[in-house]
Structure formats: structure tokens, C-alpha cells
Design a protein around this motif. Sequence first.
Motif, PDB file in Angstrom:
ATOM      1  N   LEU A 122      43.853  22.924   5.458  1.00  9.61           N
ATOM      2  CA  LEU A 122      44.262  21.584   5.873  1.00  9.61           C
ATOM      3  C   LEU A 122      45.027  21.669   7.194  1.00  9.61           C
ATOM      4  O   LEU A 122      45.667  22.682   7.474  1.00  9.61           O
ATOM      5  CB  LEU A 122      45.184  20.950   4.831  1.00  9.61           C
ATOM      6  CG  LEU A 122      44.651  20.759   3.410  1.00  9.61           C
ATOM      7  CD1 LEU A 122      45.695  20.045   2.556  1.00  9.61           C
ATOM      8  CD2 LEU A 122      43.350  19.967   3.433  1.00  9.61           C
ATOM      9  N   PRO A 123      44.989  20.601   7.969  1.00 11.44           N
ATOM     10  CA  PRO A 123      45.781  20.578   9.206  1.00 11.44           C
ATOM     11  C   PRO A 123      47.253  20.877   8.933  1.00 11.44           C
ATOM     12  O   PRO A 123      47.941  21.497   9.757  1.00 11.44           O
ATOM     13  CB  PRO A 123      45.625  19.140   9.710  1.00 11.44           C
ATOM     14  CG  PRO A 123      44.426  18.589   9.032  1.00 11.44           C
ATOM     15  CD  PRO A 123      44.248  19.350   7.753  1.00 11.44           C
ATOM     16  N   ASP A 124      47.708  20.436   7.767  1.00 11.02           N
ATOM     17  CA  ASP A 124      49.112  20.611   7.387  1.00 11.02           C
ATOM     18  C   ASP A 124      49.504  22.080   7.278  1.00 11.02           C
ATOM     19  O   ASP A 124      50.671  22.421   7.161  1.00 11.02           O
ATOM     20  CB  ASP A 124      49.345  19.908   6.054  1.00 11.02           C
ATOM     21  CG  ASP A 124      48.744  18.506   6.066  1.00 11.02           C
ATOM     22  OD1 ASP A 124      49.496  17.566   6.275  1.00 11.02           O
ATOM     23  OD2 ASP A 124      47.511  18.394   5.918  1.00 11.02           O
ATOM     24  N   GLN A 125      48.502  22.954   7.315  1.00 11.50           N
ATOM     25  CA  GLN A 125      48.769  24.394   7.231  1.00 11.50           C
ATOM     26  C   GLN A 125      48.608  25.082   8.572  1.00 11.50           C
ATOM     27  O   GLN A 125      48.804  26.293   8.676  1.00 11.50           O
ATOM     28  CB  GLN A 125      47.798  25.038   6.227  1.00 11.50           C
ATOM     29  CG  GLN A 125      47.929  24.489   4.828  1.00 11.50           C
ATOM     30  CD  GLN A 125      46.875  25.045   3.896  1.00 11.50           C
ATOM     31  OE1 GLN A 125      45.686  24.842   4.094  1.00 11.50           O
ATOM     32  NE2 GLN A 125      47.296  25.770   2.875  1.00 11.50           N
ATOM     33  N   PHE A 183      51.524  27.064   9.906  1.00  6.70           N
ATOM     34  CA  PHE A 183      51.754  28.261   9.082  1.00  6.70           C
ATOM     35  C   PHE A 183      50.750  29.352   9.454  1.00  6.70           C
ATOM     36  O   PHE A 183      51.092  30.534   9.518  1.00  6.70           O
ATOM     37  CB  PHE A 183      51.623  27.941   7.599  1.00  6.70           C
ATOM     38  CG  PHE A 183      52.634  26.943   7.079  1.00  6.70           C
ATOM     39  CD1 PHE A 183      53.871  26.786   7.693  1.00  6.70           C
ATOM     40  CD2 PHE A 183      52.354  26.170   5.958  1.00  6.70           C
ATOM     41  CE1 PHE A 183      54.796  25.880   7.206  1.00  6.70           C
ATOM     42  CE2 PHE A 183      53.278  25.272   5.459  1.00  6.70           C
ATOM     43  CZ  PHE A 183      54.498  25.113   6.090  1.00  6.70           C
ATOM     44  N   SER A 188      44.154  15.028  13.658  1.00  3.90           N
ATOM     45  CA  SER A 188      45.169  15.603  12.767  1.00  3.90           C
ATOM     46  C   SER A 188      45.398  17.077  13.087  1.00  3.90           C
ATOM     47  O   SER A 188      46.531  17.565  13.047  1.00  3.90           O
ATOM     48  CB  SER A 188      44.744  15.455  11.308  1.00  3.90           C
ATOM     49  OG  SER A 188      44.653  14.094  10.961  1.00  3.90           O
ATOM     50  N   HIS A 211      47.301  17.410  16.391  1.00  8.14           N
ATOM     51  CA  HIS A 211      48.687  17.002  16.239  1.00  8.14           C
ATOM     52  C   HIS A 211      49.521  18.036  15.474  1.00  8.14           C
ATOM     53  O   HIS A 211      50.726  18.153  15.678  1.00  8.14           O
ATOM     54  CB  HIS A 211      48.695  15.678  15.474  1.00  8.14           C
ATOM     55  CG  HIS A 211      50.001  14.999  15.469  1.00  8.14           C
ATOM     56  ND1 HIS A 211      50.553  14.483  16.610  1.00  8.14           N
ATOM     57  CD2 HIS A 211      50.883  14.772  14.468  1.00  8.14           C
ATOM     58  CE1 HIS A 211      51.719  13.961  16.306  1.00  8.14           C
ATOM     59  NE2 HIS A 211      51.947  14.125  15.021  1.00  8.14           N
ATOM     60  N   GLU A 270      53.868  19.006  15.414  1.00  9.77           N
ATOM     61  CA  GLU A 270      54.554  18.167  14.441  1.00  9.77           C
ATOM     62  C   GLU A 270      55.983  18.608  14.151  1.00  9.77           C
ATOM     63  O   GLU A 270      56.901  17.802  14.042  1.00  9.77           O
ATOM     64  CB  GLU A 270      53.757  18.242  13.129  1.00  9.77           C
ATOM     65  CG  GLU A 270      53.491  16.935  12.503  1.00  9.77           C
ATOM     66  CD  GLU A 270      52.377  17.009  11.468  1.00  9.77           C
ATOM     67  OE1 GLU A 270      51.831  15.968  11.168  1.00  9.77           O
ATOM     68  OE2 GLU A 270      52.068  18.099  10.945  1.00  9.77           O
TER      69      GLU A 270
END
Lengths: 109, 565, 168
Positions: free
Chosen positions: C110-113, C116, C135, C138, C142
Motif C-alpha cells: 500500500l502507499p501507506d507503506q 517504511f 497516493s 504523496h 506525508e
Amino acid sequence: MARPAEGFAEGLRVITANRLDSGAVVWFGPGDSWAHRIAAATIFERAEEAEAALERAKAAAAAGVVVEPYLIEVVRGDDRVRPLRPRELIRSLGPSVRADLGIQAGQQQ
Amino acid sequence: MTHLQAGPYHQAGQYHYDEIDRRFLAERVEQFRRQVERRISGELTEAEFRPLRLMNGLYLQLHAYMLRVAVPYGVLSSAQLRQLAAIGRKYDRGYGHFTTRQNLQFNWIKLVDVPAILDDLAKVDMHAIQTSGNCIRNVTTDQFAGAAEDEVVDPRVYAEIMRQWSTLHPEFTFLPRKFKIAITGSPHDRAALAIHDVAVRARRLADGAVGFDIYVGGGLGRSPFLAKLLREGLPEADLLAYLEAVLRIYNQYGRRDNIYKARIKILVHEVGIDKLRQQIDAEFERIRGPKYRLESAIVDAIRAHFAPPPFEVLPDEVPSVVVAMTGDAAFARWVQTNVVRHRQPGYASVTISLKPAGGIPGDATSEQMEAVADLAERFSFGELRVSHEQNLVLAHVRRDALHALWTELGKHGLETANAGLIGDIIACPGLDYCALANARSIPLAQQISERFADPERQHLIGELKIKMSGCINACGHHHVGHIGVLGVDKHGVETYQITIGGSADEKAALGAVVGPAVGYDEVTDKIERLVAAYLDWRLEGERFIDTVARLGVKAFRERVYGPAA
Amino acid sequence: MALLLKDGAVAENSWLAIDDEAVTVPEGPVIVSLERWRRDRAALSARNTPLGVRLKSDQLAGEVAADLDRFTLVALEFPVFRDGRAFSTARELREHHGFTGEIRAVGHVLPDQYQFLVRTGFTSVEVADTAKLESWRHALSEISVAYQAALTDDTPLSNLRRRVGTVG
Ligand code: SF4
């Protein structure tokens, strides 16, 4: 909710879920709507009907209206319908320790 | 954003955010706001969003979303508690629930409101980061940290360091399962070290420097284990490198095929502590180096945040207290149970019980939170704590102000004198709120505390810790209750298994089942019979747990269930 | 079709992933599974083009440590984004085994990773061509503060804190 098919046909079922945006408890009603009272839920007597409706409810989940719809057992009496199991009974009312909160108190999440 | 520093009372022993921390927090809130938007727009599926929201403390429970707000190692300022009260009123139903992990839960949250709530929390340097999810959770500690008479090292300093280090850790945010760290700096363990994935006992090494004994693999749930000693006397500078090594071994080798076997306790059990130690030590030797060293300058800078408040020089014996004690039996009882000695002469630490007879353990209304915030300012330097027993603590109260404090608490129903007694029940939310529950726990706790409501009777019984969980996840720590109660679902009927002999302190033990599971209506009677047996059998000075240890579970089983059971 | 991301932007993918069953291995840079590498080691080594190896999430860094000089790319698989083993594998490849080639995340991420991944040593990410690139772009700007040392050369701020990410 893997349940044996036997015994299912005799039991009454409704579909429940939580709304994605508010988390509110809802039940699948006529016209594939989502009702905030179990009284307005469509009651399925036959397994095939229930499964077919669950597929439509899952489509609503995929579309982001509700989260994880599933079937529950209900009983009917005194013209009222209520869930069979304690968990679903509490979901349909509110916390048993706070009669002033939740659906039982006329609150809508 | 200097609102926290603005008041005259901001002397709380807690880590004070600066612009860098606030920038981070604001960015994290924005990140979550976008995650919510992406979920609602359909970019994220529920399966993808769920771990992301959990990592930010957001559950979907029976009636609504539940937001678990982090209270780092249980320390709050008055300003923060007031903000929690305000959030409870604005976005919830005017109350919150303090948990066994020293956090606060709101039960009636809407997903669409969460970004705004996080904004409000950020205004007082609070958040919900890593209060759930398969990551390193909120570090917990002794509720009397920095005040306890027996403390050798202030655990808050290292709890804060571990909190920072674990925050959005790039390597350890998608672990096999949740990871809970607890730390204490006292020989008497009030932080339940034995039931944590990693437990840190801070102490003085032979040369007087701070060092740590590290324990691993404690945890309750379906297969309960007490933590085992992993490393003795770890030097301060190696703390983070060593934790990196533990977490890396766990991340790589922890089981991911079965959620019930994914905690590090199972890895310890399956691999064996000695072999695991070898692996961790080898990893540690590779990691150890200047990059991961915990420099003493950093420790000093963080320690400065936890400087003692400006105590006054006072005599230790305060006649007015003694006088009041002799004059008022209720106050005397409260002092006996809810007040403990402080390292500073003339001061004491006070437990504010959130367990009135018939009340919901751990719940506090917004009005009560505001009242406690005010009292913390008046009596304890604007600081308070949450204990894992789901009570609040004013850590630094002048002994000569105890009676005034007690009187004020009484105006808000917060003067219950039962800390550590049978009425001080730990109970998880259970089936009244929790989506995972099998049975209710709150109404049973209410029944029991009502049955034993008589303060004289409670004091006569003495220390007795009842802990209840609504399912095997054991959020209510039932395995380590002197009396533990576990809710199970027997063919759709709420049923309860009772254990005795558990303990969560430095003599940690898992309770043993005392007899067949019983129905909802029988639990309180069974507990009353266990207590009656204890009262009959106890020797001078024996607590319930001591009598159980001396006579064994069988004696209690036969007494309560009859010889055939 | 998958897209390749580097530094938050779409990048050209010059690598070809080779099926374990494929009989012939085409010219040019290819990525093979660890199993195939072990099976066809001699033939693959004889080729004169860059070679990459793909590890499943339970194949840890130690499995390829001895052969790392043969590879210019290591692809680490995420069977599902919640399986975070590859974060440790990447970090070990870099920190303990001195691997300096490309580390690529493949599978479900996921982009959220993304941040990391970068901070544990990944250089590129393969995402579905339906991915919301906005996403992903970005994601690297973030969060600008980190509280622990990792693999990126971060600017120290104070105490444990350091400046990370691309300034967005
Ligand atoms: S122990 Fe079970 S019922 Fe109680 S809060 Fe935890 S998960 Fe819910």
C-alpha cells in the motif's frame, strides 16, 4: 459465519451490518435498503433467499455503504422479531448496562 | 501552540512536545484523514483499511466505532483530561472508559468524525497512534512511577524513549501480531511485567549505572504464558539495539499462519528460550554499533522532562491526618486502601477508584474527568495517572491535604475506598460493547461489587483482585486475577469459568480453574462461597491469594462445588 | 500490467520476471525465483546480463547472502501487505550483507507503506497499473519526522528525532 445448511431452512434469518461512515448497526430491509431498526428488516425463511440477499448486501459492502454484512438467526413472537443470540440482541438494543444509550433509548448512531 | 504551557499548573511529569513533535503529530492526523477519505472513496478496501485504522486505535465494535486514545505510560495532564472530557461530550455520549492498558476508549464514534477528533487530541499533544494493530503498542508502566517509595529507576524516562523509538517504526509496524512492552523501576511490580511480550525491569547495576533485565514471551489469551528472563543487566546504551534485535527475530520467525500462535510467547515456547536467546544475541551483536546506541545525552534530555515537581519541604507525620482518621471511619478506610507512601516526606500518592459499588469499572463521565482534572491541579501539580487496574491516580498529594481531597472526591462519587479490595474489579467491556466478546463482563462486575458493597466487609476481606474478561483474549487479565472470571459462549448461552490463584505482580502466577463453568446467575454466589471459605480458613495476616497458595485449589473446589465436582 | 515506482514516480522497468517453468531465458536483465536460481545456477551465471532474484516472504536474507555478488536486484515479495517480513529482509540485506543493488517490493503493498519501504532499504516498488499514483507520490512527503535510526541518511534533529521523506 460458516453454518451447517441443515436446520437452517426452518430458522428465520435477517441480514445485519454496520454502516461504514457512522458504524451504526443496520439491518437489510425491503428494496435492499438498510434500516436502523430490526423491526424493519426483511425476514428470510428459506436458505436460498437469505443467501441471495446476502450476495446483494455484500455488493452494498463493496460499494462502501456498509461493512461486512452477515446473516443472524432471529425469533418471532408477540408480533416482534428479535435476535436469538445475546450478541445480536445487544447489538439490536444497545449496552445492557446502559439502558439510556443506543437503539433502546431511541438514539441513532 | 503554547496552550499547554500557558497555565500556571503545567508541571506534570510528562514528555513535553515541541514544534518537531507537533509537526509529526499534525502530519499523522492528515495522513489518517486521507486514509479515511480513500476508504470512503473506495480506493482502499475494508481489508486494506482495517489494519490502517487499527494502527490508529479505531475499531468497529458492536454499536459503533470505538476510538482508543493513547495515554503514554498512563500519564496525563489536567489540560489533557479536560480535552478528553470535551471530546467525550462533543463526539461521544459524555463518558469514556479507562482500560487495563492505561488508555481511554470512546464507544460511540463515527468514522467520519475521527479526523476532527484527532485534531482535537493533537491540540493537547495526544493521539491514538499504535493503540491497536500488529505493531508495538503503547508502552505501559507503574502508575506510581516517579513517586513510589521503593523506586530505584524512574521508568517513565525509558518508557518515553521506547514510545518514541517504536512510533511508526519502519520495520516493525506489520508484525505477526500485537506487541506489548511494559517497564518498571521498582522491585515491587505494579506494571504486570509477566504478562507482556517484552518486559523491562530497570535497576541499578553493580557500578550504579542504570541497566535492564529483559523478559520475553509473556501474554494471556488462548495460551497464557508468563514472561521468561531473556537478558540480565543490559547496559542503558544498548536498550534500543537490543529491542531491535528482539523485534527483528520476532518479525522474521513469529508465526503468521495462525492468529492464535502469532504472539512472541508461542515463538519462545516453540523455539525454546535458550535457542531464541542465541538468535537474538547474534542479531544484537550485528546491530550493536554507534547508529543504534542510546546516547546518554539523549537519556538526559528526556529525563529532564520528568524532573520532580516543586515539592515543599514537609515533616513526614501530619497530625491533622491522624486526627481526621480517628474521627472519621470512612476517611480512615479510604486512607488505608487508596493512599500509598511517597518518596517525598509529607506527600502521598492517591488512587481514585473508578469502581463504585454497582458502577461500570473504568468508566468516567465527562463531568468526573473535569472534576479530577481540577483536583489534579489543586492537589497534584496538574498531573494524573491511569492505572492498569482502571483507576486514576494523583501521584503527588500533600498528606495534610488528603482530607480536603477526599471531601472533594466525595462530591463527584469518586471517594470509593476499595483500591485492591474485592470491589476494585478489573473488567473488560465484554459483550456490552466488544465485537469479539462471548459474554458480558460489566454487569457481573456490577453484581459482585454490589454484593460486597459494605465497606467494612470489604476491608475485612482485605486484598482480593477479581479480574474478568468477556472472551479468551483476556483484556481483563482474568488469568492473573486472584479470582479470574472468563466468559465463554456455550451454545449461545453466556457461561463463565472461574479460576483462582492467579497473580500479576513479581510473584506472577496463572490461575487454575476451580470448577465447572457456571451460568450468569451463579457467578456471584460462587465468588461469595470462595470468599467465605477463605474467611474460614485464613491464618493471621493471610491474603486470599496466600490461603489459596497454602491450601491448594482443590480445597476450594470441594468447598464451593462439593467433593464430587 | 504492473508499474514500477522509484522515488515516488513511475520509472522504466528494464527487468523481466521469468517463470519457473519457462524453458528459455530471454536476453536482457531477468528476475528468477530462488528455486530457479538454485536449480539453474550454472546456466544463469554463465549469462552475461544482470540477474535478479525473487524471494518469498518466508525466504529471509540469509538464503541468498552467499550469492549476493551474483545479483544486481533482489525482489522481495509481499503476499499480502500485512506480512511485514520483507522489511526486515531488506534491512538485513543492506546492513548485514552489504547489498548495494536494487531492492524491489513486489506483490501487495500500500502507499501507506512506501516510506517504511524506503527507510528499510527498498529502492523500487511494483504496483498494479490501476494504482492511484497520486497516493503513491504523496506518500513520501506525508510524514517528515522519524523517531528512530533506519537505513536512509536522515538529517538529525534532536534526541531520537530526524528529518525524513521528500519535502512535499
Ligand atoms: S477480553 Fe474479549 S470481550 Fe473483553 S474486551 Fe477483550 S476482546 Fe473484548
